[in-house]
Structure formats: structure tokens, C-alpha cells
Design a protein around this motif. Sequence first.
Motif, short mmCIF file in Angstrom:
data_model
loop_
_atom_site.label_atom_id
_atom_site.label_comp_id
_atom_site.label_asym_id
_atom_site.label_seq_id
_atom_site.Cartn_x
_atom_site.Cartn_y
_atom_site.Cartn_z
N LYS A 127 116.87 0.01 42.01
CA LYS A 127 115.48 0.06 42.45
C LYS A 127 115.35 -0.68 43.77
CE LYS A 127 112.23 -0.08 39.35
NZ LYS A 127 111.21 -0.48 38.33
N ALA A 128 114.39 -0.25 44.61
CA ALA A 128 114.16 -0.92 45.90
C ALA A 128 112.73 -0.68 46.34
CB ALA A 128 115.13 -0.40 46.96
N ARG A 150 112.92 4.56 40.66
CA ARG A 150 113.81 3.96 41.66
C ARG A 150 113.07 3.07 42.66
NH1 ARG A 150 118.77 6.46 41.42
NH2 ARG A 150 119.44 4.45 42.29
N LEU A 151 111.74 3.00 42.53
CA LEU A 151 110.95 2.26 43.52
C LEU A 151 110.20 1.10 42.89
CD1 LEU A 151 109.32 5.12 45.64
CD2 LEU A 151 111.46 3.89 46.05
N THR A 223 103.43 4.15 41.48
CA THR A 223 104.08 3.10 42.25
C THR A 223 103.06 2.38 43.13
OG1 THR A 223 106.09 4.45 42.34
CG2 THR A 223 105.92 2.65 43.93
N PRO A 224 103.10 1.06 43.23
CA PRO A 224 102.21 0.36 44.17
C PRO A 224 102.45 0.82 45.61
CG PRO A 224 103.19 -1.18 42.62
CD PRO A 224 103.91 0.11 42.43
N VAL A 225 101.37 1.21 46.28
CA VAL A 225 101.47 1.80 47.62
C VAL A 225 100.43 1.19 48.53
CG1 VAL A 225 101.16 3.93 48.97
CG2 VAL A 225 102.37 4.02 46.78
N LYS A 283 102.50 -6.66 43.77
CA LYS A 283 103.37 -6.81 42.62
C LYS A 283 103.80 -5.47 42.05
CE LYS A 283 102.80 -11.19 43.02
NZ LYS A 283 103.86 -11.99 43.70
N GLU A 284 105.04 -5.42 41.62
CA GLU A 284 105.57 -4.22 40.97
C GLU A 284 104.88 -4.02 39.63
OE1 GLU A 284 109.84 -2.64 39.16
OE2 GLU A 284 109.77 -4.44 40.41
N LYS A 285 104.57 -2.77 39.31
CA LYS A 285 103.93 -2.47 38.03
C LYS A 285 104.99 -2.39 36.93
CE LYS A 285 100.02 0.09 39.98
NZ LYS A 285 99.33 1.40 40.06
#
Length: 285
Positions: A127-128, A150-151, A223-225, A283-285
Amino acid sequence: MHRLAALLSCWIIAISANGAAAAEPQWLTLPETPTLPDPAQSGVAPVNGIKIWYASFGEGEPVILLHGGLANSNYWGHQVRALQSGYRVIVMDSRGHGRSTRNEQDYGYDLMADDVVGLMDFLKLPKAAIVGWSDGAILGLDIAQRHPERLSKVFAFAANSDPSGVADIGNSPVFNGYIARAGKEYEAMSPTPSEYKAFLAQITKMWGTQPNWTDDDLQKIATPVWIVDGDHDEAIKRENTEFLAANIPGSGLLLQPEVSHFSFLQDPEQFSADVLHFLAHVKEK
């Protein structure tokens, strides 16, 4: 003596004022393409039948920087230097761009997004985060829809949802200057240095037909954007930027002041500060 000093002071002020008036605003400039710092790792990865050039800098959470159409990874030189002390920063030349090869397959965002995932597999990155400019931002949003696992997050600068979101750049001296510069860089870097015209025609065809995302497509992105653009972008219509932000759930909208499609060159300190804030605070969900 005092009168002479006063006259001299007025003359200096007048000269400075005239110089300032003559200087173009930064959104009408195209600063030189930076260089990349020395990488910790670089090479060529076999991905989807082609060879993708990549380089990696620093240590930490992985962040992939994806350049725009016709460009190459060197355009991220300022941002690599700003990020590499706190993150593992990875750049790659998209298929047929810069030092990467291409094959007979037609260009498409799904294909190019799969190249990014393929490089992640090669580098063993589960993941990145992605920071993308223009076509690179579209690739980030494409991966968010088709490979969301992957994100961690996407900073999408100067993306469009469909071809109608692209403005007429035919009379833009900045964008035309960029196309000419990209041609010279292609000749200097590409494994097929004499094929820029054919390459440009293929990319232009893709720009005219893709992407084609509806509001329903965008509303499925989890995905957080951040949707980001310059307030003087000559290539992307403001209403399309706002459409993206309005339809991606929970997304942020950021307009960077006094810059265009080439913000990261025109005001690299501002651009890099925004990226660093995004990486630290979203923050990543």
C-alpha cells in the motif's frame, strides 16, 4: 548632498517598481525542470510487457509521485527533496515517458494505472499514498476505484473527470512551451528518441477520449482524497475540479493561489507544504 541622496533613492525605487511591473506573474512562467537528487535505489522494472524506470529516496511510509502527460519523473525534483527526510518517496516514468519503454498497446488510464500497481508489486509495496499531477492525478483516482486496497490516500492535483473538463490550451504560451520542452526531454531520455511526434499523437488521443467518470463512479471512491488545483490552471476547467470534489465522498478541495497547471514548478515551497500537510493530517480509513 541630501537632495542628491533623495533623488538617487527615488530613482532606485522607480527602477524597482518598473522591474516589478514588467515581471510576469508566476502562473505565466514555466521554470526549469529540476533534477532529482541521488536515489537510494533506482532501476528498471519489468511490468505488463514493458520496462518502467523508477527511483526511490528516503525511508518511511511510501509515497508515490506520478507525473503528468508527456513529462518525466524529474519534474518532481523539488518535492522529492522536501519529502525524502520523512517518507520513502518513489518516482516512476509512466509507460513511454522519460526512460520507460512502451509497446503496441493503445494508451489508456486503466492500463497506466495497472503499471503503477505492477511497480508496487515489483517493489513489494502492499500500500502507498499517491501524489499525482494531471495524468498522474487521474491514475491515482483510477487506482482508488479499481485497486482501493493498494492506496492509503490520494493528493490529486489538476485531474479531470472526462475530456469536457479540459480547457482549450491551444493559445496558452505556457502549455505550448511545456509541450516543446517535453519533446526535447523525450529526445534526450527516451529509448525511442525519434518517436516523440507519434508518442504525442497517442497521448493526445487518450486525452480526447478518457477518462469518462460519472458522479456515480466517483461516489464509490472510499480512499481519502484531496482534489487540488491552481487558481490559474490553463488546462483544467474550474467547474470540473469542483465536480470531482463534490462527488468524491469526504474529499477535500484545495485551490493553490497564484499558480497554474505547473504549480509544483512555479511555487514549489507552497506545493510541497500542502503535500506535507496532507500526508501528515489526512488519516487512512
